[in-house]
Write an enzyme that holds these catalytic residues in place. Structure first.
Site, short mmCIF file in Angstrom:
data_model
loop_
_atom_site.label_atom_id
_atom_site.label_comp_id
_atom_site.label_asym_id
_atom_site.label_seq_id
_atom_site.Cartn_x
_atom_site.Cartn_y
_atom_site.Cartn_z
N CYS A 1 0.91 -1.61 0.20
CA CYS A 1 -0.03 0.34 0.17
C CYS A 1 0.70 1.31 0.11
CB CYS A 1 -1.14 -0.23 1.13
SG CYS A 1 -2.41 -1.02 0.96
N HIS B 1 -4.15 7.23 1.00
CA HIS B 1 -3.96 6.14 0.94
C HIS B 1 -5.78 5.90 1.09
CE1 HIS B 1 -3.89 1.96 0.13
NE2 HIS B 1 -4.25 1.16 0.74
N ASN C 1 -9.55 -0.38 -2.76
CA ASN C 1 -8.17 -0.88 -2.47
C ASN C 1 -7.63 -0.95 -3.49
OD1 ASN C 1 -5.26 -0.47 -1.57
ND2 ASN C 1 -5.76 -1.49 0.10
#
Length: 330
Positions: free
Chosen positions: A113, A257, A287
């Site tokens: 991530c 994020h 995501n």
């Protein structure tokens, strides 16, 4: 004026196929309300016949077009991904081949991530050192084929989507570009969000038993990840603010994020960040891991939230545990 690295072009690509929460509820024991309450996600994009490199190539071309740059002007290529098309070699050479730019360094960054932010920090260091003048930074993911879309894994299966994003980063002597970087890691959290098979220290590294069990699927200790994100994100954000002597009020846009909308909302509340300065798109894309930040930034530019002279913070937290933030002036 010192040499800096500015972001001169951005672009992103997501597959056409949209998978809604209701679509998933026909396969696993979940529903739209349950997913939205916990994550803020309404839908995500899954590939049908596209590869990771296919998505990356489209995103890169858009970024090159915005920058007014040809592929053969690029000095180095950095590709962030946890879902490369092949186990080896890395994804970067395949993107490089597709773009027709041989004889430049190309490599992957496997930081999940925060992979794109770590890659962007690396590009910044290359440019500040004088080694390269134009670096292509890519984040691309195809999660859909690596998810256990099953009741036993529903906490993870509903989160992820496919997509790609890219930045052209180049040398500048102007008072703009990447002003400060904060990178953190804590290996104590490595097994809180991970996939434990295949394992290279075993022979064979992948067995039928692994395939038939849950070992090959991603797993998450949700509460631990959530709490660590709440601790880490304010810390890295404050580091880049302090490095340049600016405050939350000076920042025009926060590009977080997109792991969980509740994390972003909590951080914003704790740090007194106004809602109008934050761009969240997790409701539409889920995501997309390494692709998230370039997708968010491209949308903020298109929407006018980031303009010439704007100050933005790009920040993320992910498995490892890792955390990162960059302060950027457009």
């Amino acid at each position: 004026m010192p040499i800096r690295a500015k972001i001169s072009g951005t672009g992103f690509c997501v597959p056409d196929r949209i998978v809604t929460n209701d679509d998933l509820s026909k396969i696993i024991n979940t529903n739209d309300e349950w997913i939205q309450q916990r994550t803020g996600i309404r839908q995500r994009h899954f590939v049908t016949d596209q590869t990771n490199v296919d998505l990356a190539e489209i995103a890169v071309q858009k970024a090159l077009d915005m920058a007014g740059c040809r592929a053969d002007e690029i000095d180095a290529l950095i590709a962030a991904t946890l879902s490369p098309d092949y186990s080896f070699p890395s994804n970067a050479p395949f993107i490089q081949e597709r773009l027709g730019i041989p004889n430049i360094p190309s490599f992957d960054v496997r930081n999940q991530c925060t992979g794109f932010l770590y890659s962007l920090a690396t590009a910044d260091a290359f440019i500040r050192s004088g080694k390269y003048e134009k670096v292509l930074v890519i984040g691309s993911e195809v999660h859909s084929g690596g998810l256990d879309i099953n009741d036993r894994s529903r906490d993870v299966a509903v989160i992820f989507g496919d997509g790609a994003g890219a930045f052209v980063v180049e040398k500048t002597a102007e008072d703009k570009g990447i002003l400060a970087v904060s990178l953190h890691g804590d290996g104590n959290g490595a097994k809180a969000l991970w996939t434990d098979a295949e394992r290279s220290y075993e022979n064979p590294r992948l067995t039928l038993e692994m395939l038939e069990s849950t070992e090959v699927w991603p797993k998450m200790k949700g509460k631990k990840v959530f709490l660590e994100a709440l601790r880490s994100l304010p810390a890295v954000i404050n580091e880049v603010l302090d490095a340049q002597g600016v405050t939350i009020k000076d920042i025009d846009c926060f590009a977080f994020h997109q792991a969980n909308l509740r994390i972003n909302q909590w951080v914003a509340s704790e740090m007194n960040i106004p809602d109008e300065k934050i761009w969240n798109n997790i409701d539409r894309f889920g995501n997309t891991t390494a692709a998230t930040i370039p997708i968010v930034i491209t949308e903020t530019l298109e929407a006018g939230l980031i303009k010439e002279g704007s100050l933005a913070i790009l920040a993320g937290f992910g498995s490892g545990f890792t955390a990162a933030a960059l302060l950027v002036r457009w």
